[in-house]
Design a protein around this motif. Structure first.
Motif, PDB file in Angstrom:
ATOM      1  N   SER A   1       9.166   0.135  14.881  1.00 38.60           N
ATOM      2  CA  SER A   1       8.557   0.306  16.195  1.00 38.60           C
ATOM      3  C   SER A   1       7.174  -0.328  16.175  1.00 38.60           C
ATOM      4  N   PRO A   2       6.812  -1.097  17.177  1.00 34.68           N
ATOM      5  CA  PRO A   2       7.550  -1.365  18.419  1.00 34.68           C
ATOM      6  C   PRO A   2       8.726  -2.318  18.258  1.00 34.68           C
ATOM      7  N   ALA A   3       8.867  -2.973  17.090  1.00 35.01           N
ATOM      8  CA  ALA A   3       9.996  -3.852  16.854  1.00 35.01           C
ATOM      9  C   ALA A   3      10.300  -3.859  15.365  1.00 35.01           C
ATOM     10  N   ASN A   4      11.529  -4.261  15.024  1.00 34.94           N
ATOM     11  CA  ASN A   4      11.897  -4.402  13.627  1.00 34.94           C
ATOM     12  C   ASN A   4      11.067  -5.525  13.025  1.00 34.94           C
ATOM     13  N   ASP A   5      10.242  -5.200  12.039  1.00 34.89           N
ATOM     14  CA  ASP A   5       9.269  -6.171  11.539  1.00 34.89           C
ATOM     15  C   ASP A   5       9.020  -5.918  10.064  1.00 34.89           C
ATOM     16  N   ASP A   6       8.777  -6.978   9.309  1.00 39.71           N
ATOM     17  CA  ASP A   6       8.367  -6.848   7.915  1.00 39.71           C
ATOM     18  C   ASP A   6       6.850  -6.870   7.837  1.00 39.71           C
ATOM     19  N   LEU A   7       6.292  -5.909   7.115  1.00 39.76           N
ATOM     20  CA  LEU A   7       4.850  -5.816   6.940  1.00 39.76           C
ATOM     21  C   LEU A   7       4.495  -6.066   5.480  1.00 39.76           C
ATOM     22  N   SER A   8       3.404  -6.763   5.258  1.00 39.96           N
ATOM     23  CA  SER A   8       2.927  -6.963   3.902  1.00 39.96           C
ATOM     24  C   SER A   8       2.222  -5.699   3.414  1.00 39.96           C
ATOM     25  N   PRO A   9       2.553  -5.187   2.226  1.00 39.01           N
ATOM     26  CA  PRO A   9       1.822  -4.041   1.688  1.00 39.01           C
ATOM     27  C   PRO A   9       0.347  -4.341   1.459  1.00 39.01           C
ATOM     28  N   ALA A  10       0.015  -5.603   1.238  1.00 39.32           N
ATOM     29  CA  ALA A  10      -1.390  -5.969   1.046  1.00 39.32           C
ATOM     30  C   ALA A  10      -2.132  -5.811   2.368  1.00 39.32           C
ATOM     31  N   GLY A  11      -3.174  -5.012   2.375  1.00 37.56           N
ATOM     32  CA  GLY A  11      -3.952  -4.790   3.587  1.00 37.56           C
ATOM     33  C   GLY A  11      -3.375  -3.729   4.495  1.00 37.56           C
ATOM     34  N   THR A  12      -2.264  -3.130   4.112  1.00 32.57           N
ATOM     35  CA  THR A  12      -1.641  -2.063   4.895  1.00 32.57           C
ATOM     36  C   THR A  12      -1.874  -0.726   4.193  1.00 32.57           C
ATOM     37  N   THR A  13      -2.349   0.251   4.937  1.00 36.04           N
ATOM     38  CA  THR A  13      -2.535   1.599   4.399  1.00 36.04           C
ATOM     39  C   THR A  13      -1.564   2.541   5.085  1.00 36.04           C
ATOM     40  N   LEU A  14      -0.813   3.280   4.286  1.00 32.80           N
ATOM     41  CA  LEU A  14       0.070   4.319   4.803  1.00 32.80           C
ATOM     42  C   LEU A  14      -0.687   5.633   4.720  1.00 32.80           C
ATOM     43  N   ARG A  15      -0.910   6.267   5.850  1.00 30.82           N
ATOM     44  CA  ARG A  15      -1.676   7.517   5.854  1.00 30.82           C
ATOM     45  C   ARG A  15      -0.747   8.702   6.025  1.00 30.82           C
ATOM     46  N   LEU A  16      -0.812   9.620   5.068  1.00 31.47           N
ATOM     47  CA  LEU A  16      -0.069  10.869   5.142  1.00 31.47           C
ATOM     48  C   LEU A  16      -1.040  11.970   5.529  1.00 31.47           C
ATOM     49  N   ARG A  17      -0.855  12.505   6.718  1.00 27.66           N
ATOM     50  CA  ARG A  17      -1.801  13.485   7.245  1.00 27.66           C
ATOM     51  C   ARG A  17      -1.781  14.777   6.434  1.00 27.66           C
ATOM     52  N   SER A  18      -2.901  15.481   6.454  1.00 29.90           N
ATOM     53  CA  SER A  18      -3.019  16.727   5.690  1.00 29.90           C
ATOM     54  C   SER A  18      -2.106  17.820   6.235  1.00 29.90           C
ATOM     55  N   THR A  19      -1.604  17.636   7.467  1.00 38.15           N
ATOM     56  CA  THR A  19      -0.658  18.599   8.035  1.00 38.15           C
ATOM     57  C   THR A  19       0.696  18.547   7.326  1.00 38.15           C
ATOM     58  N   SER A  20       0.853  17.613   6.391  1.00 36.91           N
ATOM     59  CA  SER A  20       2.090  17.515   5.606  1.00 36.91           C
ATOM     60  C   SER A  20       2.113  18.499   4.448  1.00 36.91           C
ATOM     61  N   ALA A  21       1.065  19.301   4.285  1.00 36.40           N
ATOM     62  CA  ALA A  21       0.955  20.211   3.140  1.00 36.40           C
ATOM     63  C   ALA A  21       2.080  21.247   3.137  1.00 36.40           C
ATOM     64  N   ILE A  22       2.663  21.452   1.943  1.00 41.14           N
ATOM     65  CA  ILE A  22       3.629  22.522   1.727  1.00 41.14           C
ATOM     66  C   ILE A  22       3.303  23.188   0.391  1.00 41.14           C
ATOM     67  N   ALA A  23       3.890  24.340   0.141  1.00 42.01           N
ATOM     68  CA  ALA A  23       3.747  25.008  -1.149  1.00 42.01           C
ATOM     69  C   ALA A  23       4.954  24.668  -2.013  1.00 42.01           C
TER      70      ALA A  23
END
Length: 215
Positions: free
Chosen positions: A56-78
């Motif tokens: 989304s918004p389209a099927n696209d390949d992204l370079s990992p270089a310069g791309t940050t994947l952010r996992l929000r703190s609301t993902s916390a589990i025990a």
């Protein structure tokens, strides 16, 4: 809508297409939500590559270089109790998990070998290293079955019996799946992966670094 800031990269890619040039994968600044195949393995003209596939918004390949994947703190589990979970952490400890089942408020990372021909499979996936981690930072990728029992695919936990640097049994060609991507502490991680065709006997991708910001 997924937060993806990649306007300049997409313009550059579009320009390259207009000019008849080979466009390289776009680079996004930060992605916080949405469907992603983080380990997207492609086989083209005898070469194996690793990038990120977005939908989304389209099927696209992204370079990992310069791309940050952010996992929000609301993902916390025990961490659940039980010996099956020992390699994730101590029971009750907090971990941050991008889950196997889609959550519209978090990234939904998976892996994809749909562009790998059967003759080049299976794919050996290797966790080359986890670096630049916060204090106490560990990474684990695991799947759960219908009973909630975990199977660890990759794990940087150094405790006895826990480290997994090579995906057990490899990943079949022509597939697409999701798992739980877990991090033990808030902060920024660099995850390094390498893919190799024919179960490790074929052509290998370069080692590719991915940046994950937790929190």
């Amino acid at each position: 809508m997924r937060l993806v800031h990649r306007t300049l990269a997409l313009v550059a890619a579009a320009t390259a297409t207009v000019l008849g040039l080979t466009a390289t994968p776009a680079a996004a600044a930060t992605i916080e939500t949405g469907h992603l195949d983080v380990l997207d393995v492609d086989y083209t003209a005898g070469a194996l590559t690793l990038d990120i596939r977005s939908y989304s918004p389209a099927n696209d390949d992204l370079s990992p270089a310069g791309t940050t994947l952010r996992l929000r703190s609301t993902s916390a589990i025990a961490v659940p109790s039980g010996s099956a979970w020992n390699c994730l952490g101590a029971a009750g400890a907090t971990v941050y998990v991008a889950p196997q089942a889609e959550n519209p408020n978090l990234i939904w990372p998976g892996w994809n070998t749909e562009d790998v021909p059967a003759a080049q499979g299976p794919v050996r996936m290797e966790l080359v290293g986890v670096s630049s981690v916060p204090a106490g930072g560990r990474f684990a990728l695991y799947t759960t079955n219908s009973f909630g029992t975990p199977t660890f695919r990759l794990n940087s936990n150094s405790a006895a019996g826990c480290p997994i640097s090579v995906w057990p049994g490899n990943i079949g060609a022509g597939g697409h799946a999701h798992g739980n991507w877990a991090f033990s502490a808030l902060g920024t991680y660099t995850l390094s992966f390498r893919a190799t065709a024919n179960g490790g006997a074929g052509v290998a991708s370069p080692t590719v670094n991915y940046t994950v910001q937790v929190g």
